[in-house]
Design a protein around this motif. Structure first.
Motif, PDB file in Angstrom:
ATOM      1  N   ARG A   1       0.810  -1.228   0.000  1.00 57.97           N
ATOM      2  CA  ARG A   1       0.000   0.000   0.000  1.00 57.97           C
ATOM      3  C   ARG A   1       0.837   1.268   0.000  1.00 57.97           C
ATOM      4  O   ARG A   1       0.340   2.347   0.268  1.00 57.97           O
ATOM      5  CB  ARG A   1      -0.909   0.026   1.232  1.00 57.97           C
ATOM      6  CG  ARG A   1      -1.969  -1.033   1.263  1.00 57.97           C
ATOM      7  CD  ARG A   1      -2.875  -0.898   2.484  1.00 57.97           C
ATOM      8  NE  ARG A   1      -3.230   0.466   2.791  1.00 57.97           N
ATOM      9  CZ  ARG A   1      -2.602   1.271   3.676  1.00 57.97           C
ATOM     10  NH1 ARG A   1      -1.573   0.838   4.349  1.00 57.97           N
ATOM     11  NH2 ARG A   1      -3.020   2.499   3.882  1.00 57.97           N
ATOM     12  N   GLY A   2       2.126   1.154  -0.246  1.00 60.91           N
ATOM     13  CA  GLY A   2       2.983   2.327  -0.262  1.00 60.91           C
ATOM     14  C   GLY A   2       3.991   2.294   0.871  1.00 60.91           C
ATOM     15  O   GLY A   2       3.901   1.483   1.786  1.00 60.91           O
ATOM     16  N   CYS A   3       4.937   3.193   0.795  1.00 57.85           N
ATOM     17  CA  CYS A   3       6.003   3.278   1.787  1.00 57.85           C
ATOM     18  C   CYS A   3       5.411   3.530   3.175  1.00 57.85           C
ATOM     19  O   CYS A   3       4.618   4.460   3.361  1.00 57.85           O
ATOM     20  CB  CYS A   3       6.958   4.408   1.407  1.00 57.85           C
ATOM     21  SG  CYS A   3       8.126   4.851   2.709  1.00 57.85           S
ATOM     22  N   LEU A   4       5.793   2.730   4.140  1.00 59.65           N
ATOM     23  CA  LEU A   4       5.227   2.873   5.486  1.00 59.65           C
ATOM     24  C   LEU A   4       5.583   4.218   6.104  1.00 59.65           C
ATOM     25  O   LEU A   4       4.783   4.796   6.840  1.00 59.65           O
ATOM     26  CB  LEU A   4       5.648   1.723   6.389  1.00 59.65           C
ATOM     27  CG  LEU A   4       7.128   1.514   6.675  1.00 59.65           C
ATOM     28  CD1 LEU A   4       7.486   2.060   8.044  1.00 59.65           C
ATOM     29  CD2 LEU A   4       7.429   0.032   6.653  1.00 59.65           C
ATOM     30  N   PHE A   5       6.759   4.765   5.775  1.00 61.06           N
ATOM     31  CA  PHE A   5       7.138   6.075   6.312  1.00 61.06           C
ATOM     32  C   PHE A   5       6.318   7.189   5.660  1.00 61.06           C
ATOM     33  O   PHE A   5       5.836   8.089   6.342  1.00 61.06           O
ATOM     34  CB  PHE A   5       8.637   6.329   6.117  1.00 61.06           C
ATOM     35  CG  PHE A   5       9.503   5.381   6.911  1.00 61.06           C
ATOM     36  CD1 PHE A   5       9.736   5.598   8.260  1.00 61.06           C
ATOM     37  CD2 PHE A   5      10.068   4.271   6.318  1.00 61.06           C
ATOM     38  CE1 PHE A   5      10.520   4.730   9.006  1.00 61.06           C
ATOM     39  CE2 PHE A   5      10.857   3.392   7.046  1.00 61.06           C
ATOM     40  CZ  PHE A   5      11.087   3.620   8.391  1.00 61.06           C
ATOM     41  N   ASN A   6       6.165   7.119   4.346  1.00 61.61           N
ATOM     42  CA  ASN A   6       5.356   8.131   3.652  1.00 61.61           C
ATOM     43  C   ASN A   6       3.895   8.048   4.087  1.00 61.61           C
ATOM     44  O   ASN A   6       3.234   9.075   4.261  1.00 61.61           O
ATOM     45  CB  ASN A   6       5.469   7.970   2.141  1.00 61.61           C
ATOM     46  CG  ASN A   6       6.857   8.296   1.628  1.00 61.61           C
ATOM     47  OD1 ASN A   6       7.705   8.812   2.343  1.00 61.61           O
ATOM     48  ND2 ASN A   6       7.104   7.978   0.372  1.00 61.61           N
ATOM     49  N   ASN A   7       3.399   6.831   4.264  1.00 57.94           N
ATOM     50  CA  ASN A   7       2.012   6.663   4.722  1.00 57.94           C
ATOM     51  C   ASN A   7       1.830   7.257   6.118  1.00 57.94           C
ATOM     52  O   ASN A   7       0.832   7.933   6.394  1.00 57.94           O
ATOM     53  CB  ASN A   7       1.617   5.188   4.720  1.00 57.94           C
ATOM     54  CG  ASN A   7       1.460   4.621   3.326  1.00 57.94           C
ATOM     55  OD1 ASN A   7       1.416   5.350   2.342  1.00 57.94           O
ATOM     56  ND2 ASN A   7       1.394   3.303   3.232  1.00 57.94           N
ATOM     57  N   ALA A   8       2.805   7.017   6.999  1.00 55.23           N
ATOM     58  CA  ALA A   8       2.717   7.568   8.355  1.00 55.23           C
ATOM     59  C   ALA A   8       2.734   9.095   8.314  1.00 55.23           C
ATOM     60  O   ALA A   8       1.969   9.747   9.034  1.00 55.23           O
ATOM     61  CB  ALA A   8       3.865   7.037   9.217  1.00 55.23           C
ATOM     62  N   ALA A   9       3.584   9.661   7.464  1.00 53.48           N
ATOM     63  CA  ALA A   9       3.641  11.122   7.347  1.00 53.48           C
ATOM     64  C   ALA A   9       2.310  11.680   6.860  1.00 53.48           C
ATOM     65  O   ALA A   9       1.861  12.730   7.338  1.00 53.48           O
ATOM     66  CB  ALA A   9       4.764  11.532   6.399  1.00 53.48           C
ATOM     67  N   ALA A  10       1.659  10.977   5.943  1.00 56.63           N
ATOM     68  CA  ALA A  10       0.367  11.436   5.431  1.00 56.63           C
ATOM     69  C   ALA A  10      -0.717  11.359   6.513  1.00 56.63           C
ATOM     70  O   ALA A  10      -1.605  12.216   6.577  1.00 56.63           O
ATOM     71  CB  ALA A  10      -0.050  10.609   4.223  1.00 56.63           C
ATOM     72  N   GLU A  11      -0.621  10.349   7.377  1.00 53.66           N
ATOM     73  CA  GLU A  11      -1.633  10.191   8.422  1.00 53.66           C
ATOM     74  C   GLU A  11      -1.395  11.089   9.633  1.00 53.66           C
ATOM     75  O   GLU A  11      -2.311  11.316  10.429  1.00 53.66           O
ATOM     76  CB  GLU A  11      -1.687   8.726   8.872  1.00 53.66           C
ATOM     77  CG  GLU A  11      -2.254   7.808   7.790  1.00 53.66           C
ATOM     78  CD  GLU A  11      -2.552   6.431   8.326  1.00 53.66           C
ATOM     79  OE1 GLU A  11      -3.363   6.336   9.270  1.00 53.66           O
ATOM     80  OE2 GLU A  11      -1.979   5.459   7.797  1.00 53.66           O
ATOM     81  N   TYR A  12      -0.178  11.578   9.774  1.00 52.70           N
ATOM     82  CA  TYR A  12       0.177  12.457  10.889  1.00 52.70           C
ATOM     83  C   TYR A  12       0.810  13.726  10.322  1.00 52.70           C
ATOM     84  O   TYR A  12       2.034  13.871  10.323  1.00 52.70           O
ATOM     85  CB  TYR A  12       1.153  11.756  11.842  1.00 52.70           C
ATOM     86  CG  TYR A  12       0.530  10.610  12.603  1.00 52.70           C
ATOM     87  CD1 TYR A  12       0.037  10.791  13.884  1.00 52.70           C
ATOM     88  CD2 TYR A  12       0.436   9.341  12.026  1.00 52.70           C
ATOM     89  CE1 TYR A  12      -0.541   9.739  14.582  1.00 52.70           C
ATOM     90  CE2 TYR A  12      -0.145   8.285  12.717  1.00 52.70           C
ATOM     91  CZ  TYR A  12      -0.630   8.487  13.988  1.00 52.70           C
ATOM     92  OH  TYR A  12      -1.203   7.450  14.679  1.00 52.70           O
ATOM     93  N   PRO A  13       0.010  14.659   9.835  1.00 51.18           N
ATOM     94  CA  PRO A  13       0.556  15.827   9.145  1.00 51.18           C
ATOM     95  C   PRO A  13       1.206  16.882  10.034  1.00 51.18           C
ATOM     96  O   PRO A  13       1.956  17.718   9.540  1.00 51.18           O
ATOM     97  CB  PRO A  13      -0.663  16.408   8.429  1.00 51.18           C
ATOM     98  CG  PRO A  13      -1.836  15.945   9.223  1.00 51.18           C
ATOM     99  CD  PRO A  13      -1.454  14.606   9.781  1.00 51.18           C
ATOM    100  N   GLN A  14       0.960  16.849  11.330  1.00 47.49           N
ATOM    101  CA  GLN A  14       1.520  17.868  12.225  1.00 47.49           C
ATOM    102  C   GLN A  14       3.030  17.666  12.337  1.00 47.49           C
ATOM    103  O   GLN A  14       3.510  16.631  12.813  1.00 47.49           O
ATOM    104  CB  GLN A  14       0.857  17.778  13.593  1.00 47.49           C
ATOM    105  CG  GLN A  14       1.237  18.888  14.528  1.00 47.49           C
ATOM    106  CD  GLN A  14       0.500  18.783  15.858  1.00 47.49           C
ATOM    107  OE1 GLN A  14      -0.481  18.067  15.995  1.00 47.49           O
ATOM    108  NE2 GLN A  14       0.991  19.506  16.840  1.00 47.49           N
ATOM    109  N   ALA A  15       3.814  18.662  11.923  1.00 46.88           N
ATOM    110  CA  ALA A  15       5.271  18.551  11.803  1.00 46.88           C
ATOM    111  C   ALA A  15       5.976  18.200  13.107  1.00 46.88           C
ATOM    112  O   ALA A  15       7.000  17.514  13.087  1.00 46.88           O
ATOM    113  CB  ALA A  15       5.849  19.843  11.234  1.00 46.88           C
TER     114      ALA A  15
END
Length: 193
Positions: free
Chosen positions: A100-114
């Motif tokens: 379903r995509g890169c786990l790190f990129n997916n996590a970044a998309a689900e947690y947008p607060q920097a």
């Protein structure tokens, strides 16, 4: 004789399987607890919150990548071989069923607060990857290794998206040849296009 995984390892394995099958936010702590066959008390003893579990999930995967690179280097892999190892790791991930995509990129998309702990964990991975790739490119004699590393990482990110949307073979046929083209265009002494 192999030892049984610890409760913490079981929880992380359940979280990995469930997060990668759906998404991080779609999986509740209760579902992970049930899947791991543990109790809430035990879960929260190891992970005070689900966010702590997500950070551990990301850091564990980063640790595996770091160990693979360290092992390759210890076994005598040169810069080119190590870059190819990283490409192979991405290819294997992107070509597995249900990817379903890169786990790190997916996590970044689900947690947008920097400044969220999960985004900081993603940042550790991105920083490590950039530093490793830049260092390997320096060894290869590439001009502006940080800029070229950014290009290769962007290519990798695109390959991960492609692997989740297109046929698995797409990544295999594009990632390494495109990476080689980018590197060749920036090696010292190469003729500009």
């Amino acid at each position: 004789m192999t030892t049984a995984p610890s409760v913490r390892e079981r929880i992380l394995a359940s979280a990995t399987r469930l997060f990668e099958a759906t998404s991080i936010r779609a999986v509740s702590a209760d579902r992970i607890i049930d899947d791991a066959g543990t109790t809430k008390v035990t879960f929260y003893r190891h992970f005070p919150s689900k966010d702590d579990l997500v950070v551990a999930y990301l850091d564990t995967h980063l640790g595996h990548l770091q160990a693979a690179v360290q092992a390759a280097r210890a076994e005598g892999s040169d810069a080119c071989g190590t870059l190819l190892l990283l490409a192979e790791v991405n290819h294997r991930a992107a070509c597995r069923p249900g990817f379903r995509g890169c786990l790190f990129n997916n996590a970044a998309a689900e947690y947008p607060q920097a400044d969220h702990a999960v985004r900081l964990a993603v940042g550790r991975y991105r920083t490590w990857l950039s530093e490793v790739v830049s260092g390997l490119l320096t060894e290869l004699g590439v001009d502006e290794p940080a800029a070229v590393a950014a290009q290769l990482i962007t290519l990798r990110d695109g390959a991960m998206v492609s692997g989740s949307l297109d046929a698995a073979g797409t990544v295999a046929g594009v990632l390494v040849p495109a990476g080689r083209t980018i590197i060749a265009a920036h090696r010292r002494g190469s003729v500009p296009a």
